[in-house]
Design a protein around this motif. Structure first.
Motif, PDB file in Angstrom:
ATOM      1  N   ALA A 132       0.847  -1.201   0.000  1.00  0.00           N
ATOM      2  CA  ALA A 132       0.000   0.000   0.000  1.00  0.00           C
ATOM      3  C   ALA A 132       0.879   1.245   0.000  1.00  0.00           C
ATOM      4  CB  ALA A 132      -0.913  -0.006   1.225  1.00  0.00           C
ATOM      5  N   PRO A 133       0.370   2.380  -0.497  1.00  0.00           N
ATOM      6  CA  PRO A 133       1.153   3.624  -0.459  1.00  0.00           C
ATOM      7  C   PRO A 133       1.512   4.006   0.978  1.00  0.00           C
ATOM      8  CG  PRO A 133      -0.734   3.862  -1.921  1.00  0.00           C
ATOM      9  CD  PRO A 133      -0.913   2.565  -1.191  1.00  0.00           C
ATOM     10  N   GLN A 134       2.712   4.549   1.135  1.00  0.00           N
ATOM     11  CA  GLN A 134       3.209   4.955   2.447  1.00  0.00           C
ATOM     12  C   GLN A 134       3.223   6.476   2.518  1.00  0.00           C
ATOM     13  OE1 GLN A 134       7.313   4.396   5.135  1.00  0.00           O
ATOM     14  NE2 GLN A 134       7.343   4.050   2.934  1.00  0.00           N
ATOM     15  N   LEU A 135       2.796   7.045   3.644  1.00  0.00           N
ATOM     16  CA  LEU A 135       2.849   8.489   3.858  1.00  0.00           C
ATOM     17  C   LEU A 135       3.962   8.828   4.832  1.00  0.00           C
ATOM     18  CD1 LEU A 135       1.630  11.404   3.694  1.00  0.00           C
ATOM     19  CD2 LEU A 135       0.205  10.767   5.669  1.00  0.00           C
ATOM     20  N   LEU A 136       4.785   9.807   4.457  1.00  0.00           N
ATOM     21  CA  LEU A 136       5.795  10.345   5.352  1.00  0.00           C
ATOM     22  C   LEU A 136       5.493  11.826   5.587  1.00  0.00           C
ATOM     23  CD1 LEU A 136       9.080   8.807   3.852  1.00  0.00           C
ATOM     24  CD2 LEU A 136       7.700   7.944   5.754  1.00  0.00           C
ATOM     25  N   LEU A 137       5.442  12.232   6.842  1.00  0.00           N
ATOM     26  CA  LEU A 137       5.197  13.633   7.188  1.00  0.00           C
ATOM     27  C   LEU A 137       6.534  14.324   7.416  1.00  0.00           C
ATOM     28  CD1 LEU A 137       2.170  13.144   9.624  1.00  0.00           C
ATOM     29  CD2 LEU A 137       2.120  13.739   7.190  1.00  0.00           C
ATOM     30  N   ARG A 138       6.914  15.176   6.476  1.00  0.00           N
ATOM     31  CA  ARG A 138       8.166  15.936   6.555  1.00  0.00           C
ATOM     32  C   ARG A 138       7.882  17.405   6.231  1.00  0.00           C
ATOM     33  NH1 ARG A 138       8.879  11.545   8.181  1.00  0.00           N
ATOM     34  NH2 ARG A 138      10.600  10.083   7.778  1.00  0.00           N
ATOM     35  N   LYS A 139       6.793  17.912   6.823  1.00  0.00           N
ATOM     36  CA  LYS A 139       6.346  19.269   6.520  1.00  0.00           C
ATOM     37  C   LYS A 139       7.291  20.298   7.146  1.00  0.00           C
ATOM     38  CE  LYS A 139       1.924  19.966   7.231  1.00  0.00           C
ATOM     39  NZ  LYS A 139       1.178  19.925   5.959  1.00  0.00           N
ATOM     40  N   VAL A 140       7.834  21.163   6.299  1.00  0.00           N
ATOM     41  CA  VAL A 140       8.666  22.264   6.782  1.00  0.00           C
ATOM     42  C   VAL A 140       7.778  23.401   7.278  1.00  0.00           C
ATOM     43  CG1 VAL A 140      10.442  23.932   6.172  1.00  0.00           C
ATOM     44  CG2 VAL A 140      10.508  21.627   5.192  1.00  0.00           C
ATOM     45  N   ALA A 141       6.747  23.712   6.509  1.00  0.00           N
ATOM     46  CA  ALA A 141       5.779  24.764   6.846  1.00  0.00           C
ATOM     47  C   ALA A 141       4.548  24.520   5.972  1.00  0.00           C
ATOM     48  CB  ALA A 141       6.362  26.151   6.593  1.00  0.00           C
ATOM     49  N   PRO A 142       3.395  25.101   6.348  1.00  0.00           N
ATOM     50  CA  PRO A 142       2.182  24.888   5.541  1.00  0.00           C
ATOM     51  C   PRO A 142       2.167  25.763   4.285  1.00  0.00           C
ATOM     52  CG  PRO A 142       1.670  26.238   7.447  1.00  0.00           C
ATOM     53  CD  PRO A 142       3.110  25.827   7.590  1.00  0.00           C
ATOM     54  N   GLY A 143       3.004  25.418   3.337  1.00  0.00           N
ATOM     55  CA  GLY A 143       3.103  26.176   2.094  1.00  0.00           C
ATOM     56  C   GLY A 143       4.190  27.237   2.165  1.00  0.00           C
ATOM     57  N   THR A 144       4.737  27.554   0.998  1.00  0.00           N
ATOM     58  CA  THR A 144       5.768  28.594   0.939  1.00  0.00           C
ATOM     59  C   THR A 144       5.133  29.977   0.972  1.00  0.00           C
ATOM     60  OG1 THR A 144       5.712  28.635  -1.481  1.00  0.00           O
ATOM     61  CG2 THR A 144       7.309  27.149  -0.447  1.00  0.00           C
ATOM     62  N   ALA A 145       5.979  30.986   1.143  1.00  0.00           N
ATOM     63  CA  ALA A 145       5.541  32.375   1.013  1.00  0.00           C
ATOM     64  C   ALA A 145       5.331  32.699  -0.469  1.00  0.00           C
ATOM     65  CB  ALA A 145       6.586  33.302   1.628  1.00  0.00           C
ATOM     66  N   ASP A 146       4.745  33.843  -0.733  1.00  0.00           N
ATOM     67  CA  ASP A 146       4.491  34.299  -2.097  1.00  0.00           C
ATOM     68  C   ASP A 146       5.785  34.827  -2.706  1.00  0.00           C
ATOM     69  OD1 ASP A 146       3.693  35.520  -4.429  1.00  0.00           O
ATOM     70  OD2 ASP A 146       2.326  36.947  -3.481  1.00  0.00           O
ATOM     71  N   ALA A 147       6.334  34.085  -3.674  1.00  0.00           N
ATOM     72  CA  ALA A 147       7.623  34.465  -4.262  1.00  0.00           C
ATOM     73  C   ALA A 147       7.548  35.766  -5.049  1.00  0.00           C
ATOM     74  CB  ALA A 147       8.128  33.342  -5.165  1.00  0.00           C
ATOM     75  N   SER A 148       6.356  36.216  -5.399  1.00  0.00           N
ATOM     76  CA  SER A 148       6.258  37.482  -6.142  1.00  0.00           C
ATOM     77  C   SER A 148       6.499  38.678  -5.240  1.00  0.00           C
ATOM     78  CB  SER A 148       4.893  37.606  -6.822  1.00  0.00           C
ATOM     79  OG  SER A 148       3.852  37.782  -5.879  1.00  0.00           O
ATOM     80  N   ALA A 149       6.551  38.437  -3.916  1.00  0.00           N
ATOM     81  CA  ALA A 149       6.785  39.518  -2.961  1.00  0.00           C
ATOM     82  C   ALA A 149       8.104  39.375  -2.216  1.00  0.00           C
ATOM     83  CB  ALA A 149       5.632  39.574  -1.958  1.00  0.00           C
ATOM     84  N   GLY A 150       8.833  38.305  -2.480  1.00  0.00           N
ATOM     85  CA  GLY A 150      10.091  38.045  -1.779  1.00  0.00           C
ATOM     86  C   GLY A 150      10.378  36.561  -1.789  1.00  0.00           C
ATOM     87  N   PRO A 151      11.387  36.120  -1.050  1.00  0.00           N
ATOM     88  CA  PRO A 151      11.767  34.697  -1.088  1.00  0.00           C
ATOM     89  C   PRO A 151      10.633  33.775  -0.666  1.00  0.00           C
ATOM     90  CG  PRO A 151      13.468  36.007  -0.028  1.00  0.00           C
ATOM     91  CD  PRO A 151      12.287  36.916  -0.193  1.00  0.00           C
ATOM     92  N   ALA A 152      10.469  32.677  -1.407  1.00  0.00           N
ATOM     93  CA  ALA A 152       9.446  31.684  -1.076  1.00  0.00           C
ATOM     94  C   ALA A 152       9.791  30.951   0.214  1.00  0.00           C
ATOM     95  CB  ALA A 152       9.304  30.683  -2.220  1.00  0.00           C
ATOM     96  N   MET A 153      11.075  30.709   0.433  1.00  0.00           N
ATOM     97  CA  MET A 153      11.563  30.014   1.624  1.00  0.00           C
ATOM     98  C   MET A 153      12.728  30.788   2.207  1.00  0.00           C
ATOM     99  SD  MET A 153      11.880  26.067   0.222  1.00  0.00           S
ATOM    100  CE  MET A 153      12.191  26.349  -1.531  1.00  0.00           C
ATOM    101  N   THR A 154      12.928  30.659   3.502  1.00  0.00           N
ATOM    102  CA  THR A 154      14.183  31.114   4.076  1.00  0.00           C
ATOM    103  C   THR A 154      15.273  30.106   3.719  1.00  0.00           C
ATOM    104  OG1 THR A 154      13.921  29.901   6.151  1.00  0.00           O
ATOM    105  CG2 THR A 154      12.920  32.107   6.037  1.00  0.00           C
ATOM    106  N   ALA A 155      16.508  30.512   3.869  1.00  0.00           N
ATOM    107  CA  ALA A 155      17.613  29.587   3.618  1.00  0.00           C
ATOM    108  C   ALA A 155      17.515  28.368   4.518  1.00  0.00           C
ATOM    109  CB  ALA A 155      18.948  30.297   3.828  1.00  0.00           C
ATOM    110  N   GLU A 156      17.085  28.594   5.773  1.00  0.00           N
ATOM    111  CA  GLU A 156      16.985  27.490   6.725  1.00  0.00           C
ATOM    112  C   GLU A 156      15.888  26.518   6.307  1.00  0.00           C
ATOM    113  OE1 GLU A 156      19.141  30.759   8.414  1.00  0.00           O
ATOM    114  OE2 GLU A 156      17.117  30.713   7.572  1.00  0.00           O
ATOM    115  N   GLN A 157      14.758  27.048   5.870  1.00  0.00           N
ATOM    116  CA  GLN A 157      13.665  26.174   5.428  1.00  0.00           C
ATOM    117  C   GLN A 157      14.074  25.356   4.207  1.00  0.00           C
ATOM    118  OE1 GLN A 157      10.742  29.298   4.951  1.00  0.00           O
ATOM    119  NE2 GLN A 157       9.566  28.585   6.722  1.00  0.00           N
ATOM    120  N   CYS A 158      14.757  25.984   3.275  1.00  0.00           N
ATOM    121  CA  CYS A 158      15.187  25.279   2.071  1.00  0.00           C
ATOM    122  C   CYS A 158      16.158  24.153   2.430  1.00  0.00           C
ATOM    123  CB  CYS A 158      15.820  26.269   1.100  1.00  0.00           C
ATOM    124  SG  CYS A 158      16.242  25.546  -0.503  1.00  0.00           S
ATOM    125  N   ALA A 159      17.118  24.463   3.297  1.00  0.00           N
ATOM    126  CA  ALA A 159      18.090  23.446   3.712  1.00  0.00           C
ATOM    127  C   ALA A 159      17.412  22.302   4.448  1.00  0.00           C
ATOM    128  CB  ALA A 159      19.160  24.083   4.589  1.00  0.00           C
TER     129      ALA A 159
END
Length: 357
Positions: A132-159
């Motif tokens: 059966a399909p397996q689910l892994l929860l590795r959520k950094v945050a509930p969605g990125t920020a709006d990249a049209s206004a600035g960075p979608a992720m912080t460097a820490e979130q991306c890493a």
């Protein structure tokens, strides 16, 4: 926390091996067929043998990895679907009703779905039944920020997302990894990364995604231009990934780097998974030696992205679904390539006369 400045990209070794390549080519040339008559299947067999480092490659416990995340850009109308579709499709993957679920089941591919940053909480599952399909929860945050206004992720979130990809693959068995993704607005992310890393005009790399009309595509391009302008300083691969990317794409970058390090055969799906491979290959070019590109997507920009990596896809079916569906459809070709190497007779063993001049 993780810092991109401190994040160590693993060194991916060049696996070029002229003697092995010559032996593989000799085996293929001496099968009971006219020279080169199996066409691209022969070059595929050669690639798999090179990646696995053997004249008798066998694909073991193949893993379909589908990474999911949401994007702040979705609120700007860059997709024909609302962001709620992301979590709904994750549930569909796990219930076995999505295209990738069906195809993974058909071809015996173990399916792992990773919540990398889906906006709505995904409930953890009890231990999945075998197969059966397996689910892994590795959520950094509930969605990125709006990249049209600035960075979608912080460097820490991306890493953190990249590290999750490394850790997920490290824990998966097998020697083949098939890449899939889900995230409303992530064709926008792929277009942005291609435009920034390849220096291509947005008009050339931006398409309909989930089905935008002409006016919708123009609106999407305008929003993406705002994103490029708002993140003009993000020019290196990791900086561009953090500023423009998504959690699922960053997780896939980590997954690709780890799979390449372990010399797994990496089967790349469409536009979005190719964007993750593009970033990974800009960090470590030898990543591409381990990759098999499943298909040429119907999404505008994918041909240009493939050209950036000098990639020749196996299929061209007008697909633009994502999920890993194209990778799953291409999988039997990899199995056939290995079967030809392992089971097809040589002229000598079959007692068949070779070609004469």
């Amino acid at each position: 926390m993780h810092s991109l400045a401190q994040f160590t990209v693993p060194a991916i070794a060049d696996i070029s091996d002229a003697p092995l390549t010559a032996r593989l080519q000799h085996l293929l040339d001496n099968k009971t067929k006219p020279l080169g008559s199996l066409g691209r299947l022969e070059s595929l067999a050669l690639r798999i043998g090179q990646v696995l480092g053997t004249e008798a490659p066998a694909l073991l416990q193949p893993q379909m990895l589908v990474c999911a995340g949401d994007h702040g850009l979705a609120a700007k109308g860059v997709s024909a679907f609302p962001s709620d579709v992301t979590w709904q499709m994750v549930e569909n993957f796990l219930a076995g009703g999505a295209a990738v679920s069906v195809l993974a089941r058909q071809h015996g591919l173990a399916l792992t779905v990773v919540d990398c940053g889906v906006a709505k909480p995904i409930a953890p599952r009890d231990a999945a039944a075998p197969g059966a399909p397996q689910l892994l929860l590795r959520k950094v945050a509930p969605g990125t920020a709006d990249a049209s206004a600035g960075p979608a992720m912080t460097a820490e979130q991306c890493a953190q997302a990249i590290t999750h990809g490394v850790e997920v693959v490290r824990a998966l068995p097998g020697n083949a990894l098939l890449l899939g993704e889900m995230g409303i607005a992530n064709t926008s992310v792929a277009s942005l990364l291609l435009a920034r890393l390849a220096g291509l005009p947005l008009a050339d790399v931006t398409g309909a995604g989930t089905g935008l009309d002409a006016a919708g595509i123009e609106r999407k391009r305008a929003v993406l231009q705002q994103a490029l302008d708002a993140n003009a300083e993000a020019t290196t691969p990791l900086a561009a990934l953090a500023a423009l990317g998504g959690y699922e794409v960053a997780t896939l970058v980590g997954a690709v780097l780890q799979a390449a390090l372990e010399r797994r055969v990496i089967v790349v799906d469409g536009f979005i998974t190719s964007a993750a491979v593009l970033v990974a290959s800009r960090l470590q070019p030898a990543v591409l030696q381990r990759c098999v590109f499943a298909h040429r997507s119907g999404e505008r920009g994918h041909s240009l992205m493939l050209a950036q990596m000098q990639a020749e896809p196996l299929l061209d079916l007008g697909l633009r679904l994502g999920e890993g569906s194209g990778a799953a459809l291409a999988w039997p070709l990899l199995q056939s390539a290995c079967a030809v190497l392992a089971e097809m007779a040589s002229f000598e063993s079959a007692g068949v006369a070779t070609q004469t001049a």
